[in-house]
Scaffold this motif. Structure first.
Motif, PDB file in Angstrom:
ATOM      1  N   CYS A  16      -7.956 123.652  13.898  1.00  0.00           N
ATOM      2  CA  CYS A  16      -9.616 124.805  13.710  1.00  0.00           C
ATOM      3  C   CYS A  16      -9.665 126.169  13.658  1.00  0.00           C
ATOM      4  CB  CYS A  16      -9.310 124.968  15.042  1.00  0.00           C
ATOM      5  SG  CYS A  16     -11.772 124.776  16.048  1.00  0.00           S
ATOM      6  N   HIS A  23     -16.576 128.558   7.130  1.00  0.00           N
ATOM      7  CA  HIS A  23     -16.388 126.970   7.790  1.00  0.00           C
ATOM      8  C   HIS A  23     -16.839 126.295   6.433  1.00  0.00           C
ATOM      9  CE1 HIS A  23     -16.205 128.023  12.608  1.00  0.00           C
ATOM     10  NE2 HIS A  23     -14.689 128.304  11.534  1.00  0.00           N
ATOM     11  N   ASP A  24     -17.270 126.187   5.682  1.00  0.00           N
ATOM     12  CA  ASP A  24     -17.952 125.805   4.199  1.00  0.00           C
ATOM     13  C   ASP A  24     -16.680 126.530   3.027  1.00  0.00           C
ATOM     14  OD1 ASP A  24     -18.374 128.473   3.804  1.00  0.00           O
ATOM     15  OD2 ASP A  24     -20.369 128.003   3.681  1.00  0.00           O
ATOM     16  N   ASN A  26     -12.462 125.691   1.285  1.00  0.00           N
ATOM     17  CA  ASN A  26     -11.037 125.644   0.671  1.00  0.00           C
ATOM     18  C   ASN A  26     -10.429 126.414   1.213  1.00  0.00           C
ATOM     19  OD1 ASN A  26     -12.336 123.166   1.080  1.00  0.00           O
ATOM     20  ND2 ASN A  26     -11.221 122.864  -1.315  1.00  0.00           N
ATOM     21  N   PRO A  42     -12.033 122.244   4.642  1.00  0.00           N
ATOM     22  CA  PRO A  42     -13.379 121.882   6.399  1.00  0.00           C
ATOM     23  C   PRO A  42     -13.281 120.151   6.785  1.00  0.00           C
ATOM     24  CG  PRO A  42     -14.435 122.319   4.372  1.00  0.00           C
ATOM     25  CD  PRO A  42     -13.098 122.471   3.839  1.00  0.00           C
ATOM     26  N   GLY A  47     -15.138 124.202  12.174  1.00  0.00           N
ATOM     27  CA  GLY A  47     -14.043 125.301  11.789  1.00  0.00           C
ATOM     28  C   GLY A  47     -12.701 123.835  11.883  1.00  0.00           C
ATOM     29  N   TYR A  49     -10.069 121.894  10.148  1.00  0.00           N
ATOM     30  CA  TYR A  49      -9.844 121.325   9.026  1.00  0.00           C
ATOM     31  C   TYR A  49      -8.497 120.080   9.255  1.00  0.00           C
ATOM     32  CZ  TYR A  49     -12.101 124.781   6.563  1.00  0.00           C
ATOM     33  OH  TYR A  49     -13.224 126.009   6.294  1.00  0.00           O
TER      34      TYR A  49
END
Length: 270
Positions: A16, A23-24, A26, A42, A47, A49
């Motif tokens: 996380c 948070h968008d 890779n 994600p 948050g 992942y």
């Protein structure tokens, strides 16, 4: 089917990211000496992942029940920015689990249907390693295109046998291009790394200088809507040719300039 000359296995890791991290995106990092790679994609907008630790099959960290202290030390030295986000329970769980294998690169060939009522799609016709999210996304694209084909056929119940060959027509070349592009970004060794990194650098430079002539990097092309993998493959080949011509012209001009300067200096010195 291609021989897998760059084998990797993986262990999945839940992680996380803090609120101030985007948070968008890779996230990806490679360890010194190319021993391992950390990839995080994600799984939601909060948050959380799903991360993968990619290793060679014979790496001690790829084995089940490896030493969690050794794994923690590896993360602390190679992926410190991510190690701080992994508590001891997660590290212990990752150390206990065995590694899973990645699929090899392969495509089914020129026909994606059988008879008048059967199509094959997704990993059945184009299998790639899941580094760039191309596998699942392309499978969903297969479904979308098949749906569009079905919607476009008048009196579908009577003419449904038109759909399978049309699907082959629209997707077979793209399946081949997808696998070849993906494999080209997964070559082993230092030469493979240069073949991956150098085109990204060149694409970025030339696209900034002449965006109407040169396309963005391969990853930028992936994000373009309505552009097929076949079109991406052709565009990148054209870009490489034009980049080579420009670089050769510049180097030739520099060489000629140095030659003239040398001659002029020789004349001035008698």
């Amino acid at each position: 089917r291609y021989e897998d000359d760059n084998q990797r296995v993986y262990k999945s890791i839940p992680i996380c990211f803090p609120e101030h991290w985007p948070h968008d995106l890779n996230y990806s990092a490679r360890s010194v000496g190319n021993r391992g790679t950390f990839e995080a994609l994600p799984s939601d907008a909060n948050g959380n992942y799903c991360a993968l630790l990619l290793l060679r099959p014979d790496d001690v960290l790829a084995s089940a029940n490896c030493d969690p202290k050794v794994l923690r030390e590896y993360f602390d030295t190679q992926f410190a920015q991510f190690s701080a986000l992994l508590d001891d329970d997660v590290i212990n769980d990752v150390a206990k689990k065995g590694a899973s294998t990645l699929p090899s690169f392969r495509f089914a060939g020129g026909r994606h249907h059988e008879g008048g009522r059967t199509v094959i799609l997704g990993d059945c016709v184009h299998t790639v390693k899941p580094y760039f999210g191309l596998g699942a996304n392309t499978a969903l694209e297969d479904v979308k295109i098949l749906s569009q084909i079905l919607e476009s056929i008048p009196d579908l119940e009577k003419n449904i046998n038109q759909a399978p060959p049309e699907f082959t027509k629209q997707r077979a070349a793209d399946s081949r291009a997808l696998v070849k592009i993906s494999r080209g970004m997964d070559r082993p060794g230092k030469i493979g790394t240069m073949r991956f990194v150098l085109p990204l650098i060149l694409d970025s430079m030339f696209n900034k200088m002449a965006p109407k002539v040169f396309g963005p990097s391969m990853f930028g092309m992936f994000q373009k809507q309505g552009v097929s993998f076949t079109q991406i493959q052709r565009k990148k080949r054209l870009d490489r040719l034009m980049q080579s011509v420009v670089i050769a012209t510049i180097l030739s001009s520099i060489g000629m300039g140095l030659g003239y300067s040398t001659k002029a200096l020789a004349r001035s010195l008698g």
